[in-house]
Design an enzyme around this catalytic site. Structure first.
Site, PDB file in Angstrom:
ATOM      1  N   HIS A  42      -8.372  -1.133   6.095  1.00  0.00           N
ATOM      2  CA  HIS A  42      -8.602  -2.439   6.720  1.00  0.00           C
ATOM      3  C   HIS A  42      -9.161  -3.400   5.666  1.00  0.00           C
ATOM      4  CE1 HIS A  42      -9.186  -5.298   9.906  1.00  0.00           C
ATOM      5  NE2 HIS A  42     -10.367  -5.561   9.387  1.00  0.00           N
ATOM      6  N   ASN A  47       0.839  -1.211   0.000  1.00  0.00           N
ATOM      7  CA  ASN A  47       0.000   0.000   0.000  1.00  0.00           C
ATOM      8  C   ASN A  47       0.866   1.250   0.000  1.00  0.00           C
ATOM      9  OD1 ASN A  47      -3.058  -0.490   0.206  1.00  0.00           O
ATOM     10  ND2 ASN A  47      -2.158  -2.066   1.523  1.00  0.00           N
TER      11      ASN A  47
HETATM   12  C1  GAR Z   1      -3.146  -4.505   4.224  1.00  0.00           C
HETATM   13  O1  GAR Z   1      -3.907  -5.561   3.725  1.00  0.00           O
HETATM   14  C2  GAR Z   1      -3.948  -3.690   5.205  1.00  0.00           C
HETATM   15  O2  GAR Z   1      -5.305  -3.634   4.872  1.00  0.00           O
HETATM   16  C3  GAR Z   1      -3.745  -4.464   6.478  1.00  0.00           C
HETATM   17  O3  GAR Z   1      -2.380  -4.782   6.448  1.00  0.00           O
HETATM   18  C4  GAR Z   1      -2.004  -5.041   5.091  1.00  0.00           C
HETATM   19  C5  GAR Z   1      -0.695  -4.350   4.813  1.00  0.00           C
HETATM   20  O4  GAR Z   1      -0.199  -4.758   3.563  1.00  0.00           O
HETATM   21  N1  GAR Z   1      -4.090  -3.698   7.632  1.00  0.00           N
HETATM   22  C6  GAR Z   1      -4.764  -4.196   8.665  1.00  0.00           C
HETATM   23  O5  GAR Z   1      -5.072  -5.361   8.759  1.00  0.00           O
HETATM   24  C7  GAR Z   1      -5.097  -3.185   9.752  1.00  0.00           C
HETATM   25  N2  GAR Z   1      -6.010  -3.744  10.692  1.00  0.00           N
HETATM   26  P1  GAR Z   1       0.989  -3.974   2.883  1.00  0.00           P
HETATM   27  O6  GAR Z   1       2.129  -3.924   3.912  1.00  0.00           O
HETATM   28  O7  GAR Z   1       1.351  -4.788   1.694  1.00  0.00           O
HETATM   29  O8  GAR Z   1       0.506  -2.601   2.530  1.00  0.00           O
END
Ligand code: GAR
Length: 193
Positions: free
Chosen positions: A101, A15
């Site tokens: 989320h 992200n």
């Molecule tokens: C993402 O899927 C985000 O939605 C989740 O962590 C991941 C990070 O991925 N966040 C949560 O679960 C917050 N409760 P990334 O490091 O590849 O961006």
């Protein structure tokens, strides 16, 4: 004038990368001043370095708050930041922290939103971008998008589709914030044209 933003992340950083790329392309008009990372082994660190974005390895909230203040950060973006921020920190930066989320909140809050939805057997799950309040995965919802779960999905194929949606919806929500199009009435977010 361009707003200043900071991203907080603890993991892979997909992200973070999606957001940083939109900024680089000029599609998000803001300055990404630094990444706060609380995990020295996180993949996001290299992604930030490669893009020339300053990395601050820090987990101490008081010091994090100092960076936010010093650099006049207008928006804090949580992108897989797996540390619970204190009520004091959240109050101090009220309506200036947003989170993504991987479920349709208020369903499947917590650390493993994708897995909870998959294991539960729902046919539709999704992604939520919301303002952060003092409760976990609870604040006013800015944007949501749905993802269907097919019978032949595995947790991995579902994860992949969720992430694809995340990378699209998060920059969109950030853009609305930067353009001053979001206003709050109680826990409802109004989006103006
Ligand atoms: C993402 O899927 C985000 O939605 C989740 O962590 C991941 C990070 O991925 N966040 C949560 O679960 C917050 N409760 P990334 O490091 O590849 O961006």
């Amino acid at each position: 004038m361009n707003k200043n933003i900071a991203v907080f992340a603890s993991g892979r950083g997909s992200n973070f990368l999606a957001i940083a790329k939109e900024i680089k392309k000029g599609k998000l008009k803001c300055s990404l001043l630094f990444l706060i990372c609380d995990n020295p082994r996180a993949g996001v660190i290299n992604k930030a370095k490669k893009m020339g974005i300053k990395v601050i390895l820090e987990s101490n909230e008081t010091r994090i708050a100092e960076h936010i203040k010093r650099e006049k950060i207008n928006l804090i973006i949580l992108a897989g930041f797996m540390r619970i921020l204190s009520k004091e920190f959240i109050r101090k930066h009220q309506n200036r922290i947003i989170n993504i989320h991987p479920s349709l909140l208020p369903s499947f809050k917590g650390k493993w939103g994708i897995k909870y939805a998959f294991d539960y057997g729902v046919r539709v799950t999704g992604v939520t971008v919301h303002f952060v309040d003092e409760l976990i995965d609870h604040g006013p919802i800015i944007l949501q998008d749905t993802v269907k779960i097919n019978t032949n999905d595995t947790i991995h194929s579902l994860e992949e589709r969720i992430h694809r949606i995340e990378h699209r919806i998060y920059p969109k929500a950030i853009k609305l914030f930067l353009e001053g199009k979001l206003s709050l009435k109680g826990r409802k977010v109004k989006i103006s044209n």
